[in-house]
Design a protein around this motif. Structure first.
Motif, PDB file in Angstrom:
ATOM      1  N   VAL A  27      15.475  47.456  37.909  1.00 34.89           N
ATOM      2  CA  VAL A  27      16.606  47.705  38.802  1.00 34.89           C
ATOM      3  C   VAL A  27      17.823  46.967  38.271  1.00 34.89           C
ATOM      4  O   VAL A  27      17.727  45.795  37.871  1.00 34.89           O
ATOM      5  CB  VAL A  27      16.292  47.248  40.241  1.00 34.89           C
ATOM      6  CG1 VAL A  27      17.542  47.281  41.111  1.00 34.89           C
ATOM      7  CG2 VAL A  27      15.218  48.128  40.859  1.00 34.89           C
ATOM      8  N   PHE A  28      18.970  47.648  38.247  1.00 32.57           N
ATOM      9  CA  PHE A  28      20.206  47.060  37.739  1.00 32.57           C
ATOM     10  C   PHE A  28      21.310  47.223  38.781  1.00 32.57           C
ATOM     11  O   PHE A  28      21.492  48.319  39.322  1.00 32.57           O
ATOM     12  CB  PHE A  28      20.648  47.750  36.438  1.00 32.57           C
ATOM     13  CG  PHE A  28      19.640  47.667  35.334  1.00 32.57           C
ATOM     14  CD1 PHE A  28      19.579  46.561  34.507  1.00 32.57           C
ATOM     15  CD2 PHE A  28      18.741  48.712  35.124  1.00 32.57           C
ATOM     16  CE1 PHE A  28      18.648  46.485  33.485  1.00 32.57           C
ATOM     17  CE2 PHE A  28      17.808  48.642  34.105  1.00 32.57           C
ATOM     18  CZ  PHE A  28      17.765  47.535  33.287  1.00 32.57           C
ATOM     19  N   PRO A  29      22.071  46.160  39.062  1.00 34.84           N
ATOM     20  CA  PRO A  29      23.262  46.326  39.900  1.00 34.84           C
ATOM     21  C   PRO A  29      24.264  47.210  39.169  1.00 34.84           C
ATOM     22  O   PRO A  29      24.427  47.102  37.942  1.00 34.84           O
ATOM     23  CB  PRO A  29      23.798  44.902  40.057  1.00 34.84           C
ATOM     24  CG  PRO A  29      22.675  44.003  39.638  1.00 34.84           C
ATOM     25  CD  PRO A  29      21.865  44.768  38.653  1.00 34.84           C
ATOM     26  N   GLY A  30      24.916  48.085  39.878  1.00 32.94           N
ATOM     27  CA  GLY A  30      25.856  48.994  39.234  1.00 32.94           C
ATOM     28  C   GLY A  30      25.229  50.352  39.000  1.00 32.94           C
ATOM     29  O   GLY A  30      24.225  50.722  39.602  1.00 32.94           O
ATOM     30  N   GLN A  89      31.795  54.590  45.630  1.00 32.08           N
ATOM     31  CA  GLN A  89      31.499  53.317  46.290  1.00 32.08           C
ATOM     32  C   GLN A  89      31.543  52.150  45.308  1.00 32.08           C
ATOM     33  O   GLN A  89      31.976  51.052  45.657  1.00 32.08           O
ATOM     34  CB  GLN A  89      30.116  53.381  46.946  1.00 32.08           C
ATOM     35  CG  GLN A  89      30.041  54.252  48.186  1.00 32.08           C
ATOM     36  CD  GLN A  89      28.733  54.071  48.936  1.00 32.08           C
ATOM     37  OE1 GLN A  89      28.295  52.953  49.169  1.00 32.08           O
ATOM     38  NE2 GLN A  89      28.102  55.170  49.309  1.00 32.08           N
ATOM     39  N   LEU A  90      31.086  52.390  44.090  1.00 34.27           N
ATOM     40  CA  LEU A  90      31.039  51.315  43.088  1.00 34.27           C
ATOM     41  C   LEU A  90      32.429  50.895  42.629  1.00 34.27           C
ATOM     42  O   LEU A  90      32.715  49.699  42.493  1.00 34.27           O
ATOM     43  CB  LEU A  90      30.204  51.771  41.883  1.00 34.27           C
ATOM     44  CG  LEU A  90      30.093  50.792  40.721  1.00 34.27           C
ATOM     45  CD1 LEU A  90      29.173  49.636  41.083  1.00 34.27           C
ATOM     46  CD2 LEU A  90      29.601  51.485  39.458  1.00 34.27           C
ATOM     47  N   THR A  91      33.297  51.880  42.392  1.00 29.08           N
ATOM     48  CA  THR A  91      34.577  51.591  41.739  1.00 29.08           C
ATOM     49  C   THR A  91      35.769  51.550  42.702  1.00 29.08           C
ATOM     50  O   THR A  91      36.812  50.996  42.352  1.00 29.08           O
ATOM     51  CB  THR A  91      34.864  52.658  40.668  1.00 29.08           C
ATOM     52  OG1 THR A  91      34.982  53.949  41.304  1.00 29.08           O
ATOM     53  CG2 THR A  91      33.733  52.703  39.646  1.00 29.08           C
ATOM     54  N   GLY A  92      35.612  52.155  43.872  1.00 29.45           N
ATOM     55  CA  GLY A  92      36.747  52.247  44.780  1.00 29.45           C
ATOM     56  C   GLY A  92      37.724  53.332  44.405  1.00 29.45           C
ATOM     57  O   GLY A  92      38.810  53.437  45.000  1.00 29.45           O
ATOM     58  N   ALA A  93      37.381  54.164  43.436  1.00 26.80           N
ATOM     59  CA  ALA A  93      38.273  55.248  43.008  1.00 26.80           C
ATOM     60  C   ALA A  93      38.284  56.368  44.042  1.00 26.80           C
ATOM     61  O   ALA A  93      37.306  56.580  44.762  1.00 26.80           O
ATOM     62  CB  ALA A  93      37.826  55.792  41.653  1.00 26.80           C
ATOM     63  N   GLN A  94      39.414  57.090  44.097  1.00 26.97           N
ATOM     64  CA  GLN A  94      39.524  58.285  44.923  1.00 26.97           C
ATOM     65  C   GLN A  94      39.542  59.501  44.011  1.00 26.97           C
ATOM     66  O   GLN A  94      40.379  59.576  43.100  1.00 26.97           O
ATOM     67  CB  GLN A  94      40.794  58.237  45.777  1.00 26.97           C
ATOM     68  CG  GLN A  94      40.843  57.062  46.744  1.00 26.97           C
ATOM     69  CD  GLN A  94      42.137  57.019  47.529  1.00 26.97           C
ATOM     70  OE1 GLN A  94      42.895  57.979  47.553  1.00 26.97           O
ATOM     71  NE2 GLN A  94      42.407  55.877  48.162  1.00 26.97           N
ATOM     72  N   VAL A 125      35.967  48.933  37.113  1.00 29.80           N
ATOM     73  CA  VAL A 125      34.652  48.340  36.874  1.00 29.80           C
ATOM     74  C   VAL A 125      34.859  47.050  36.099  1.00 29.80           C
ATOM     75  O   VAL A 125      35.885  46.873  35.416  1.00 29.80           O
ATOM     76  CB  VAL A 125      33.719  49.299  36.095  1.00 29.80           C
ATOM     77  CG1 VAL A 125      33.416  50.542  36.905  1.00 29.80           C
ATOM     78  CG2 VAL A 125      34.315  49.670  34.738  1.00 29.80           C
ATOM     79  N   HIS A 126      33.892  46.148  36.221  1.00 27.23           N
ATOM     80  CA  HIS A 126      34.037  44.874  35.531  1.00 27.23           C
ATOM     81  C   HIS A 126      33.907  45.045  34.030  1.00 27.23           C
ATOM     82  O   HIS A 126      34.704  44.495  33.256  1.00 27.23           O
ATOM     83  CB  HIS A 126      32.982  43.889  36.033  1.00 27.23           C
ATOM     84  CG  HIS A 126      32.995  42.574  35.294  1.00 27.23           C
ATOM     85  ND1 HIS A 126      34.020  41.668  35.425  1.00 27.23           N
ATOM     86  CD2 HIS A 126      32.111  42.042  34.400  1.00 27.23           C
ATOM     87  CE1 HIS A 126      33.782  40.622  34.649  1.00 27.23           C
ATOM     88  NE2 HIS A 126      32.623  40.818  34.021  1.00 27.23           N
ATOM     89  N   HIS A 157      29.201  48.064  35.089  1.00 27.56           N
ATOM     90  CA  HIS A 157      29.019  46.836  35.857  1.00 27.56           C
ATOM     91  C   HIS A 157      30.063  46.756  36.968  1.00 27.56           C
ATOM     92  O   HIS A 157      31.248  47.023  36.727  1.00 27.56           O
ATOM     93  CB  HIS A 157      29.148  45.614  34.946  1.00 27.56           C
ATOM     94  CG  HIS A 157      28.132  45.575  33.850  1.00 27.56           C
ATOM     95  ND1 HIS A 157      26.932  44.925  33.971  1.00 27.56           N
ATOM     96  CD2 HIS A 157      28.131  46.131  32.607  1.00 27.56           C
ATOM     97  CE1 HIS A 157      26.241  45.056  32.860  1.00 27.56           C
ATOM     98  NE2 HIS A 157      26.939  45.781  32.006  1.00 27.56           N
ATOM     99  N   PRO A 158      29.676  46.395  38.171  1.00 23.92           N
ATOM    100  CA  PRO A 158      30.633  46.352  39.292  1.00 23.92           C
ATOM    101  C   PRO A 158      31.675  45.259  39.106  1.00 23.92           C
ATOM    102  O   PRO A 158      31.394  44.201  38.534  1.00 23.92           O
ATOM    103  CB  PRO A 158      29.752  46.066  40.508  1.00 23.92           C
ATOM    104  CG  PRO A 158      28.524  45.404  39.943  1.00 23.92           C
ATOM    105  CD  PRO A 158      28.318  46.007  38.594  1.00 23.92           C
ATOM    106  N   ALA A 159      32.873  45.516  39.626  1.00 30.37           N
ATOM    107  CA  ALA A 159      33.958  44.539  39.502  1.00 30.37           C
ATOM    108  C   ALA A 159      33.765  43.371  40.465  1.00 30.37           C
ATOM    109  O   ALA A 159      34.251  42.275  40.223  1.00 30.37           O
ATOM    110  CB  ALA A 159      35.291  45.225  39.767  1.00 30.37           C
ATOM    111  N   GLY A 160      33.051  43.585  41.550  1.00 31.29           N
ATOM    112  CA  GLY A 160      32.760  42.516  42.508  1.00 31.29           C
ATOM    113  C   GLY A 160      31.370  42.715  43.069  1.00 31.29           C
ATOM    114  O   GLY A 160      30.509  43.307  42.417  1.00 31.29           O
TER     115      GLY A 160
END
Length: 576
Positions: free
Chosen positions: A226-229, A334-339, A356-357, A373-376
């Motif tokens: 399992v990986f975050p992101g 949800q991961l990036t906050g992009a629209q 993204v981070h 990888h998630p930014a936060g």
């Protein structure tokens, strides 16, 4: 001409043939054909229940893929019957499974057992229905009590109880063919993925994240991770270079292939001599220039991107991902906050960008995945699920999705029920004891005699016990201890004089065997008793748990469906 004349005569004949009247069947449960169908359905589902269940192969009569499973959702969908009673039971259970993902076989077996037991006892169906409703409310009220003997509070400060619950769901599906270490590994991953989808900071409105599952055939189960992101298919000719974190990204839901059909509905006017292809390419390149000016480093499109735009962006150090697919759009948002941007004919608004981070490439055997990888802190994670062949992998993926749903139900009710048949035997003993004690009060209220009330209650308890006995598939015997009312299994080769040696632990693993313990075989007569509560300081922890929310609802669905079937007086079928 002859063919047209022949077809015309057939149409005339079809008008002449009278429509057959509908067939009305009185008291369908008195029909041996209906009873045989229900009995066969019960045996099919009983043999699919539990970790040692017998597997079923589902296929149609015109070929196609063969599905090997013991999962209720797959089995019930494969059962086809023209009789409305069977369809009613099947639809009711499938509706429960679609909402709760678990306890479908429990609900099916209990429901069919109630119908079968009602046919055996010489009682009015109305009496049985009223008593069943009363005993159902008795069970649900008992299960809701804090001191209920078959209820376990889940401690979210420790993941152990969650892992036990997840492992109980996963190990109940033998089609997955998991060894003990593999089952433990997948259970831990399921809990890890679930916890990653729960937000750390609770806002006014809680929104759970998502687990994206990627199946990998031909690898060991222990390679699952399992990986975050988010992990995506690696695009061709990718060059990460020296990227500075965080990375700005843009997401398009519209096609960027440059086709006129993708421009939307309406009328398109093209002036004579105008090269539409070059104009569209110019428009795409203008879009590329804008995102470069806005320092975009990750360009993602749900659909296809024109090769010219791809080449232009990659030459300027942008990572380009096309054909993302609709299923990954929401997790990526949800991961990036992009629209998502739905057109290429306007400039991309600044608030539509996400980030993204970092990105990296992860190898998995012969395949590679691009890891965003998630930014936060994120509630999106990816589970790489591995297994040796396609059949086992498809079943494991289905079971992991159900496990995630079961774990999410614990957020609503942070508790579980003892598994391994112990909840069923506990409830049966409790109902027997309570019905004997309150027979003088309950029978007048229900409009029946005391004898009728006790006979109906006995049928209800035997139906509960039949679910517990369904867990045994190797000719062993099912027993109940006369102290705590837990379920025990006696191997077929065990000597009856040495029960304490043959059965060391009960079905849920909480109660130990001892020399002075008394047992009785299930579905045999024994003196009613009140189950004693377990010691709170018991060193043993449950090894098998069931979802509280799913099982309570399954209990209600089973009784309500059985009562509905018992209440059917006529079946009217159109035979045309």
């Amino acid at each position: 001409m002859y063919i047209a004349s022949y077809l015309s005569s057939l149409m005339q004949m079809s008008r002449i043939v009278k429509k057959s009247p509908s067939v009305c069947t009185d008291l369908p449960l008195n029909s041996s054909d209906v009873c045989n169908k229900l009995r066969l359905m019960k045996e099919l589902l009983k043999s699919s229940y539990g970790p040692t269940a017998r597997l079923k192969q589902v296929h149609n009569n015109i070929g196609g893929a063969v599905v090997t499973t013991s999962t209720s959702s797959v089995l019930l969908q494969a059962i086809s019957s023209s009789h409305p009673i069977v369809s009613l039971i099947k639809g009711s259970i499938l509706n429960h499974v679609s909402r709760f993902s678990d306890c479908g076989l429990f609900a099916s077996i209990f429901c069919l057992s109630l119908i079968e037991e009602a046919g055996r006892c010489d009682l009015s169906k109305n009496v049985i229905i009223r008593v069943n409703k009363h005993l159902l409310s008795l069970c649900t009220a008992h299960l809701q009590q804090e001191d209920c003997g078959c209820k376990v509070q889940l401690d979210f400060c420790s993941s152990q109880s969650l892992i036990t619950l997840a492992r109980s769901v996963i190990s109940s599906k033998p089609t997955c063919v998991l060894s003990e270490p593999e089952s433990a590994h997948i259970s831990r991953l399921a809990v890890q993925a679930f916890l990653l989808t729960v937000p750390c900071n609770i806002p006014d409105k809680v929104r759970l994240g998502r687990t994206v599952t990627i199946p990998m055939e031909g690898h060991s189960v222990l390679e699952s991770a399992v990986f975050p992101g988010l992990l995506l298919d690696t695009p061709e000719n990718i060059s990460l270079g020296n990227l500075c974190s965080p990375l700005r990204m843009v997401l398009f839901s519209a096609s960027l292939a440059g086709d006129l059909s993708e421009l939307g509905d309406g009328r398109i006017e093209v002036h004579q001599g105008v090269d539409t292809d070059s104009q569209i390419v110019d428009q795409l390149l203008e879009l590329g220039k804008q995102v470069l000016k806005d320092e975009v480093k990750l360009f993602v499109c749900q659909k296809v991107i024109h090769p010219v735009l791809q080449h232009y962006l990659r030459c300027n150090g942008v990572i380009v991902i096309e054909r993302l697919g609709i299923s990954l759009m929401e997790p990526l948002i949800q991961l990036t906050g992009a629209q998502p941007v739905a057109t290429l004919h306007t400039t991309v608004p600044w608030e539509a960008y996400g980030e993204v981070h970092n990105v990296s490439v992860r190898p998995f055997g012969s395949k590679t995945k691009l890891h965003l990888h998630p930014a936060g802190k994120t509630t999106i994670c990816t589970m790489i699920l591995c297994h040796r062949n396609e059949t086992m992998l498809s079943e494991l993926k289905l079971v992991c999705q159900k496990t995630e749903h079961v774990l999410r139900l614990t957020l609503r009710e942070p508790c579980a029920l003892l598994g391994g048949g112990c909840t069923e035997t506990h409830l049966a003993a409790y109902v027997r004891h309570q019905s004997k004690n309150d027979v003088s009060e309950s029978s007048p209220v229900l409009g029946c005699s005391q004898t009728e009330y006790l006979l109906a209650a006995e049928a209800f308890c035997r139906s509960l016990e039949s679910v517990a006995t369904s867990l045994e598939h190797d000719d062993g015997a099912s027993l109940i201890d006369l102290t705590h009312a837990h379920h025990w299994t006696l191997p077929s080769d065990a000597a009856e004089e040495h029960l304490e040696d043959a059965a060391a632990l009960c079905g849920c693993g909480v109660v130990q065997s001892c020399q002075n313990k008394k047992w009785s075989y299930l579905n045999t007569e024994y003196a009613e008793f009140s189950p004693e509560p377990l010691l709170t300081a018991s060193p043993l922890q449950p090894t098998v748990l069931d979802s509280f929310t799913a099982k309570v609802n399954a209990l209600e669905v089973a009784v309500e469906t059985a009562n509905l079937v018992l209440d059917v007086r006529y079946v009217i079928q159109d035979v045309n």
